[in-house]
Design a protein around this motif. Structure first.
Motif, PDB file in Angstrom:
ATOM      1  N   LEU A   6     -62.178  21.595  23.190  1.00 26.13           N
ATOM      2  CA  LEU A   6     -61.515  19.944  23.003  1.00 26.13           C
ATOM      3  C   LEU A   6     -60.193  20.168  22.361  1.00 26.13           C
ATOM      4  O   LEU A   6     -59.436  19.538  22.249  1.00 26.13           O
ATOM      5  N   LEU A   7     -59.557  21.926  22.642  1.00 25.24           N
ATOM      6  CA  LEU A   7     -58.074  21.103  22.626  1.00 25.24           C
ATOM      7  C   LEU A   7     -56.938  22.262  23.955  1.00 25.24           C
ATOM      8  O   LEU A   7     -57.678  22.833  24.145  1.00 25.24           O
ATOM      9  N   TYR A  12     -53.216  18.578  22.918  1.00 27.95           N
ATOM     10  CA  TYR A  12     -53.651  17.395  23.035  1.00 27.95           C
ATOM     11  C   TYR A  12     -55.057  17.194  23.292  1.00 27.95           C
ATOM     12  O   TYR A  12     -55.575  18.480  23.982  1.00 27.95           O
ATOM     13  N   ARG A  13     -55.784  16.919  22.455  1.00 28.76           N
ATOM     14  CA  ARG A  13     -57.199  16.222  22.013  1.00 28.76           C
ATOM     15  C   ARG A  13     -57.818  16.001  23.323  1.00 28.76           C
ATOM     16  O   ARG A  13     -57.513  15.169  23.804  1.00 28.76           O
ATOM     17  N   ALA A  19     -53.104  16.955  17.518  1.00 28.51           N
ATOM     18  CA  ALA A  19     -53.656  17.401  15.808  1.00 28.51           C
ATOM     19  C   ALA A  19     -54.029  16.646  15.119  1.00 28.51           C
ATOM     20  O   ALA A  19     -54.707  16.318  15.129  1.00 28.51           O
ATOM     21  N   VAL A 165     -60.307  24.089  15.241  1.00 28.50           N
ATOM     22  CA  VAL A 165     -60.408  24.253  16.650  1.00 28.50           C
ATOM     23  C   VAL A 165     -59.423  26.083  16.714  1.00 28.50           C
ATOM     24  O   VAL A 165     -58.211  25.612  16.288  1.00 28.50           O
ATOM     25  N   LEU A 170     -57.661  19.971  12.769  1.00 24.94           N
ATOM     26  CA  LEU A 170     -57.237  18.035  13.337  1.00 24.94           C
ATOM     27  C   LEU A 170     -57.603  17.405  12.479  1.00 24.94           C
ATOM     28  O   LEU A 170     -59.021  17.242  11.346  1.00 24.94           O
ATOM     29  N   LEU A 173     -62.014  13.637  12.837  1.00 27.00           N
ATOM     30  CA  LEU A 173     -62.324  13.619  14.008  1.00 27.00           C
ATOM     31  C   LEU A 173     -63.084  12.381  14.852  1.00 27.00           C
ATOM     32  O   LEU A 173     -63.981  11.648  13.341  1.00 27.00           O
ATOM     33  N   GLU A 177     -65.651  16.034  18.383  1.00 29.69           N
ATOM     34  CA  GLU A 177     -65.642  17.015  17.322  1.00 29.69           C
ATOM     35  C   GLU A 177     -66.388  17.595  16.405  1.00 29.69           C
ATOM     36  O   GLU A 177     -66.111  18.644  16.060  1.00 29.69           O
TER      37      GLU A 177
END
Length: 245
Positions: A6-7, A12-13, A19, A165, A170, A173, A177
């Motif tokens: 997820l990160l 970056y997501r 974030a 995360v 974050l 979502l 996520e």
């Protein structure tokens, strides 16, 4: 949440956001002429529709009315096509009832109900497409619908989610996520006073992380309040132009 998935190492997501970055928000007011107030809002890929009726006389038993303030009635539902699962979503299921109660508690903290004794304000919200943050999108859409209906509030009510995360909080979502297995938090804020209208968590969280998660959600809510204010101002400009014409 699975941090590697997820990160990225660069921070970056999955959808390219940083974030603390919000999903793109787009909204329109007065989408239903028959209602006293209405709004359509997109928060990322989550799409919500809110309709407001009232204030009007309390329907049903007179015992439901309050002599010193208005009763706020909220109903939450999801369209059958809102998710990939095409299952029937009745209004009375547990999740919908729980969400309806959360919305009622949120707007009881914001609407100036004492101005309308022995009356009722109905707020109906429907998720048309679900991709995380359903409660947040409903609150933000309902806020615009209440403004459209001319119902006075203490402030905009802005809602956003936050999660972790690894050690990184974050904001806002998405579904991937939210369903990653970690703790997520939903927060509704009155930005000018900083008062929290509602705070909900769906899992345990170590106390050391709580402040950072709340701070991330509150910062996101303050950012959303500017977006909602921009939508309201644009709507007023459009209405004033139509009125002049």
């Amino acid at each position: 949440m699975a941090g590697l998935e997820l990160l990225s190492d660069q921070g970056y997501r999955l959808d390219g956001r940083k974030a603390s970055e919000l999903r793109k928000v787009q909204a329109r007011m007065s989408v239903f002429a028959q209602a006293d107030g209405s709004a359509y809002l997109e928060q990322g890929n989550t799409k919500a529709l809110a309709v407001v009726y009232g204030p009007h006389e309390t329907r049903g038993s007179r015992s439901k009315s309050l002599h010193d303030r208005a009763v706020i009635n909220c109903q939450y539902s999801m369209a059958t096509f809102s998710t990939a699962e095409r299952k029937r979503r009745p209004h009375g299921d547990r999740k919908s009832s729980e969400m309806s109660l959360h919305l009622k508690q949120t707007f009881e903290a914001a609407v100036l109900t004492d101005l309308y004794p022995r009356s009722q304000i109905d707020i109906y919200v429907k998720i048309l497409q679900a991709d995380g943050g359903n409660y947040s999108a409903c609150v933000n859409a309902a806020t615009l619908a209440l403004v459209d209906a001319g119902i006075p509030m203490r402030d905009y009510v802005c809602a956003c989610t936050a999660g972790f995360v690894e050690d990184t909080p974050l904001a806002d979502l998405c579904h991937a996520e939210e369903s990653g297995g970690g703790t997520s938090l939903a927060l509704a804020l009155l930005p000018r006073s900083g008062n929290i209208a509602l705070l909900q968590m769906d899992a345990r969280l170590h106390q050391d992380h709580l402040d950072a998660l709340i701070e991330a959600a509150m910062t996101a809510c303050k950012g959303l309040s500017k977006v909602l204010d921009g939508v309201v101002r644009q709507h007023l400009e459009e209405v004033s132009v139509l009125t002049r014409d």
